[in-house]
Design a protein around this motif. Sequence first.
Motif, PDB file in Angstrom:
ATOM      1  N   TRP B 134       0.882  -1.178   0.000  1.00 32.87           N
ATOM      2  CA  TRP B 134       0.000   0.000   0.000  1.00 32.87           C
ATOM      3  C   TRP B 134       0.918   1.226   0.000  1.00 32.87           C
ATOM      4  O   TRP B 134       1.724   1.395   0.915  1.00 32.87           O
ATOM      5  N   THR B 136       1.578   5.388  -0.223  1.00 34.20           N
ATOM      6  CA  THR B 136       1.008   6.733  -0.035  1.00 34.20           C
ATOM      7  C   THR B 136       2.148   7.736  -0.188  1.00 34.20           C
ATOM      8  O   THR B 136       3.114   7.694   0.575  1.00 34.20           O
ATOM      9  N   PRO B 150      -4.078   9.620  -4.955  1.00 37.02           N
ATOM     10  CA  PRO B 150      -4.696   8.676  -4.010  1.00 37.02           C
ATOM     11  C   PRO B 150      -3.742   7.532  -3.664  1.00 37.02           C
ATOM     12  O   PRO B 150      -2.952   7.104  -4.505  1.00 37.02           O
ATOM     13  N   GLY B 152      -2.893   3.606  -2.643  1.00 34.68           N
ATOM     14  CA  GLY B 152      -3.466   2.358  -3.141  1.00 34.68           C
ATOM     15  C   GLY B 152      -2.470   1.230  -3.118  1.00 34.68           C
ATOM     16  O   GLY B 152      -1.328   1.401  -2.694  1.00 34.68           O
ATOM     17  N   LEU B 153      -2.951   0.063  -3.549  1.00 33.68           N
ATOM     18  CA  LEU B 153      -2.086  -1.119  -3.626  1.00 33.68           C
ATOM     19  C   LEU B 153      -1.345  -1.115  -4.955  1.00 33.68           C
ATOM     20  O   LEU B 153      -1.963  -0.945  -6.012  1.00 33.68           O
ATOM     21  N   PRO B 227      -6.644  -2.612   3.144  1.00 35.73           N
ATOM     22  CA  PRO B 227      -6.034  -2.586   1.811  1.00 35.73           C
ATOM     23  C   PRO B 227      -6.524  -3.700   0.901  1.00 35.73           C
ATOM     24  O   PRO B 227      -6.435  -3.596  -0.315  1.00 35.73           O
ATOM     25  N   ARG B 228      -7.034  -4.784   1.521  1.00 35.92           N
ATOM     26  CA  ARG B 228      -7.434  -5.942   0.714  1.00 35.92           C
ATOM     27  C   ARG B 228      -8.717  -6.542   1.276  1.00 35.92           C
ATOM     28  O   ARG B 228      -9.056  -6.288   2.428  1.00 35.92           O
TER      29      ARG B 228
END
Lengths: 356, 241
Positions: B134, B136, B150, B152-153, B227-228
């Motif tokens: 993840w 950022t 944004p 994200g993975l 995240p998942r």
Amino acid sequence: MNEPRQPTCILAIESSCDETAAAVVRDGRRVASNVIASQHELHEEYGGVVPEIASRAHLERIGPIVDRALLEAGIDLEDLDAVAAGVRPGLIGSLLVGVSFAKALAWSRGLPFLGVDHVESHLLAGLIDRPEVAWPAVGLVVSGGHTCLYELSGPLDLRLLGATIDDAAGEAFDKAATMLGLPYPGGPELDRLAEDSGAEPEVELPISLMRRDSLDFSFSGVKTAMLYAIRGTPRREGGRTVFERSAEDLAPKQRAVLAASFRHAVVAALVRKTTLALEATGARTLLAGGGVVANRLLRRELEALAVARGLELRMPAMAYCMDNAAMLGVTAHERLVRGQRDPLETTASPTTRRGR
Amino acid sequence: MPEPPSEPPLVHLAIETSQREGGIALQLDDGRVLERTFPCGGRETDLLVPSIDALVEEGGIAPSRLELVSVSIGPGSFTGLRIAVSTAKALARGTGCALVPVPSAWVVAERWFHDSGDRGSVLVASAAKGTACWLTRLDRSDDGLVQARPAGLFTVQPPTEEVMTLCDGAWILADDHAPEGFLEACSGHSRGHDQPGPSARACLAAGQQVLARTGPVPAARLEPLYPREPEAVTLWRKRHS
């Protein structure tokens, strides 16, 4: 004669498995509200409870469920005397949501916090809206996660007499229902099929009694026998286990007979061990609780047992058989009026702490 | 003309439990900040509410004085985040305080910028699993943290072009769980790497920034950042595909 009960108003929170629930219980016996949000729709696809899905859903739902319980009871936080939560046993991620919420709410309002045992609370569900019982009692808890027998000399004085050594009875019912191709959650569906069809238990399945004097249960044998009865004798073929047929090959009548036979075998084991416990303890009352107590054959058999032995039988109303927070409120009341409190360090535990 | 008197700071509690060591910080209306740390996610005891109790007592205030609670929402330890979010929801119900969700990457970045005195950019890599993380990216401006893209993975090993762009000119804050080879692969683009170290005081500072920009959220919208999907669901899909 019943003594007047000490007035209390308790908010109880339940999140041990796949039901997010909150209840307001007055004076330990009157349920002012009992709100239950089932997660069945979230777990149906997987054929069982997925712990991580359950935890996430509890976290989403707990606030609105508590608000609704307070609203339906017609009270606000200032009317409460304590906040309680089921702290054990259960899925740890799920329990933590309810326990954390209850502790923080209690602390923020300067109220006592009480952590109560979910399984033991099933036994006290039969006290809701009813007169006091005569002690001592034998308690039978039968649910999807637990099958236990207790001796009770009072509402909080319990001694574990026996428990399942493998599957819980409710779990065995759910698995047998899955074998029959019934929808999730299967236990109630199996009961419905057996009851509504009027089928006789023609297939002889083993009634597990362990040692004759043992008060423990075992349901893995009857489960395996059910699998073979449905699908025939398995054989090895190319390194794989192959069965003679699938559940889809069964005629509706065969399916109903198998459902009735399985129900008969499990209920017979429960009733025989309960009878043994009653004989061993000289109990005056039989308390039964847990989701499987909604099973109609078990209810009839326990009623017959109580009549035959001249005992009082306490089974919860259907609404309090499944996992609910009202029963936790009853236990919390009994502890509160005895001056018991739990520290804010209290945390959730996946297992019950009571040994034999 | 005399300046109008400035508003006293809110009585603000920050909860950071995304890692094994949890922490809380309490800013009082006289500007003092009190802080406490505690082990998180233990099986025998849960110290979040007792720590809040002790800190509030140390601050000499009643629970009802809490005006704002900022919560580090992850990604991070499921147990720690669950306890924090559930506790914060109940605090809001019990005291009427406002709630602010703070992504844990903001907490990590806030602390790193504070401790290092750097004014550039960081890429926080968390929730590593397999070849993915993840990510950022946060930049430090005069107004505080800025997240231009944004989170994200991302597949980071081997890093995609997009990941390389995110790394460009940034310090990478990644723990030992980062996929092997990721940091080396990015070394030509990034300024270096460091271990992430969240703290409750940084959560307090980041929470104030989030509050100023997006305002508080209703309790129903305070959730951990997942995240998942649950691993059991992923395995189920694989088995039934």
